[in-house]
Enzyme design. Structure first.
Site, PDB file in Angstrom:
ATOM      1  N   ASP A   1       1.093  -0.666   0.238  1.00  0.00           N
ATOM      2  CA  ASP A   1      -0.080   0.119  -0.167  1.00  0.00           C
ATOM      3  C   ASP A   1       0.901   1.005   0.056  1.00  0.00           C
ATOM      4  OD1 ASP A   1      -1.891  -1.748   0.486  1.00  0.00           O
ATOM      5  OD2 ASP A   1      -2.935  -0.389   2.218  1.00  0.00           O
TER       6      ASP A   1
ATOM      7  N   ASP B   1      -0.829  -2.655  -4.120  1.00  0.00           N
ATOM      8  CA  ASP B   1      -1.623  -2.420  -2.880  1.00  0.00           C
ATOM      9  C   ASP B   1      -2.180  -1.680  -3.545  1.00  0.00           C
ATOM     10  OD1 ASP B   1      -3.990  -3.383  -1.457  1.00  0.00           O
ATOM     11  OD2 ASP B   1      -2.909  -4.735  -0.724  1.00  0.00           O
ATOM     12  N   ASP B   2      -3.765  -1.296  -2.278  1.00  0.00           N
ATOM     13  CA  ASP B   2      -3.978   0.405  -2.263  1.00  0.00           C
ATOM     14  C   ASP B   2      -2.688   1.595  -2.453  1.00  0.00           C
ATOM     15  OD1 ASP B   2      -6.793  -0.127  -2.354  1.00  0.00           O
ATOM     16  OD2 ASP B   2      -6.273  -0.384   0.020  1.00  0.00           O
TER      17      ASP B   2
ATOM     18  N   HIS C   1      -4.256  -0.762  -6.134  1.00  0.00           N
ATOM     19  CA  HIS C   1      -5.539  -1.208  -6.446  1.00  0.00           C
ATOM     20  C   HIS C   1      -6.965   0.370  -6.373  1.00  0.00           C
ATOM     21  CE1 HIS C   1      -4.606  -5.863  -4.250  1.00  0.00           C
ATOM     22  NE2 HIS C   1      -4.698  -5.233  -5.521  1.00  0.00           N
TER      23      HIS C   1
ATOM     24  N   ARG D   1     -13.030   3.075  -5.604  1.00  0.00           N
ATOM     25  CA  ARG D   1     -13.782   1.949  -3.896  1.00  0.00           C
ATOM     26  C   ARG D   1     -13.534   2.034  -2.939  1.00  0.00           C
ATOM     27  NH1 ARG D   1     -10.182  -3.962  -3.486  1.00  0.00           N
ATOM     28  NH2 ARG D   1      -8.858  -2.650  -2.871  1.00  0.00           N
TER      29      ARG D   1
ATOM     30  N   LYS E   1     -14.779  -0.115   1.072  1.00  0.00           N
ATOM     31  CA  LYS E   1     -15.145  -1.302   1.108  1.00  0.00           C
ATOM     32  C   LYS E   1     -15.738  -0.950   2.517  1.00  0.00           C
ATOM     33  CE  LYS E   1     -10.553  -3.254   0.452  1.00  0.00           C
ATOM     34  NZ  LYS E   1      -9.865  -3.793   0.487  1.00  0.00           N
TER      35      LYS E   1
END
Ligand SMILES: *[C@@H]1O[C@H](CO)[C@@H](O)[C@H](O)[C@H]1NC(C)=O
Ligand SMILES: *[C@@H]1O[C@H](CO)[C@@H](O)[C@H](O)[C@H]1NC(C)=O
Ligand SMILES: *[C@@H]1O[C@H](CO)[C@@H](O)[C@H](O)[C@H]1NC(C)=O
Ligand SMILES: *[C@@H]1O[C@H](CO)[C@@H](O)[C@H](O)[C@H]1NC(C)=O
Length: 365
Positions: free
Chosen positions: A179, A200-201, A222, A255, A257
């Protein structure tokens, strides 16, 4: 000599007995905890030049109010399997900067095994900004973090700008969960002109209020995410603006979540002027079914972390054929406003559920 005072030309031994000069400038060129402690106490400007931090040691820096910390040259960390962090900095009204051509080389290739935080070697978090108040982090380059690159936690009033996280090597050498930025329990945080190449993020906002994320470039990861929210000690995200950012070659673009079965809230989040390119899985993914233990969606959303007052404005770009342009699976959401969302190219579709009525959602595919 490992430690020397430039301004005032005092030797450290003298400083210990004399009144420390408030504007002393100190440079440390070899890791020594004692030297760092002394410098924290005595120096308004502290430079860490080319140090190598020993295995299993956190470079802990507790800056005095108003101090400036400069990274110079190439700093490295010795290999050790542990959670880290490798750097943990705290202070108020401080400035944390990188000098020209410096690099914080975390040497993640020594840990990477394609398993990230989920198995294999234990991989340390790299850089934690803990309890920073009214402070700035700027012009920092981080290379190959073993795990997450930067956490901003328990902080209030932080600007991070012109930060470059370069984990490109991870694409071919087993980088995972690298991340860029994670934000937790922090208020008034600005992330601007951030560049992240990772797996990743790019940014993950897990909790906090008044967060501005703008003018960023994210590649390979991500996407720019809120979450996952829920299941931690503080589960509120409020007043977030993500603007003028590009997200490329990533699994997701925009995104959110939230965690299945958890409680909390995500309120007043706006993404505007976002460009997506070559997104692999989801251009826009808003999901209320994240399982925090497995790291996977359950396929069923719960409504304990409602997403309220959520705006998408001028979000455009492309998803790969094998991906989905827009996916929503939520419960208990309200007050959404989407306009000019033009995400195209994905040929896979997934049924959306839980979009609040009257949201004016116009998704042009
Ligand atoms: C960083 O240091 C602070 C003390 O300044 C400590 O409370 C905190 O737990 C540390 N963070 C991590 C992730 O180790
Ligand atoms: C929503 O968040 C924005 C920042 O993104 C802030 O300027 C605005 O005041 C917030 N609105 C409310 C109603 O709190
Ligand atoms: C939409 O966003 C793009 C990318 O930030 C920007 O260049 C463009 O001016 C925006 N369009 C409008 C109408 O604001
Ligand atoms: C919906 O959210 C509210 C808080 O806004 C909460 O009180 C309620 O329990 C939630 N409903 C469900 C079905 O989770």
């Amino acid at each position: 000599m490992r430690f020397f005072i430039v301004v005032g030309a005092l030797a450290l031994g003298i400083l210990a007995t004399a009144q420390p000069s408030l504007d002393a400038t100190c440079t440390i060129t070899s890791y020594n905890e004692e030297d760092i402690k002394n410098a924290e106490r005595d120096c308004a400007e502290l430079t860490l030049n080319g140090i190598s931090v020993p295995a299993g040691v956190t470079l802990n820096i507790n800056l005095k109010q108003g101090a400036k910390l400069t990274f110079q040259g190439t700093l490295t960390w010795e290999f050790y399997e542990w959670d880290g962090p490798l750097v943990n900095i705290t202070g108020a009204d401080v400035e944390i900067v990188g000098a020209a051509n410096h690099v914080l080389d975390a040497r993640g290739t020594l840990w990477w095994d394609g398993k990230g935080g989920g198995g294999g070697k234990i991989k340390p978090i790299f850089f934690v900004a803990h309890g920073l108040k009214n402070s700035i982090i700027r012009d920092i380059t981080i290379k190959n973090p073993p795990n997450h690159a930067i956490w901003i936690e328990d902080s209030d009033g932080v600007v991070a700008q012109d930060v470059y996280v370069d984990s490109i090597d991870g694409d071919t050498l087993g980088g995972h969960n690298t991340d860029g930025f994670n934000v937790w329990r922090s208020n008034d945080v600005t992330l601007q002109r951030i560049t992240v190449y990772n797996q990743d993020d790019c940014v993950a906002i897990k909790s906090g209020t008044n967060i501005l994320v703008k003018d960023n470039y994210c590649s390979g990861g991500h996407g720019i995410s809120i979450g996952s929210v829920g299941g931690r000690d503080y589960n509120i995200v409020e007043n977030v603006l993500v603007s003028n950012s590009q997200i490329l070659n990533s699994d997701n673009g925009v995104r959110i979540k939230t965690v299945y079965g958890a409680t909390g809230s995500v309120t007043n989040v706006t993404y505007e002027n976002i460009i997506l390119k070559h997104i692999n899985k989801f251009g826009v993914a808003i999901e209320g079914d994240y399982n925090i233990n497995t790291g996977s969606p359950t396929g069923v959303a719960t409504g304990g972390v409602p997403i309220k007052h959520f705006t998408l404005k001028n979000v455009t770009g492309t998803v790969k054929k094998s991906g989905v342009n827009v996916y929503v699976l939520v419960k208990n959401a309200s007050d959404w406003h989407w306009s000019d969302v033009h995400v195209t190219g994905g040929e896979k579709t997934k049924k959306c559920e839980g979009i609040p009525e009257g949201s004016d959602i116009t998704v042009k595919g």
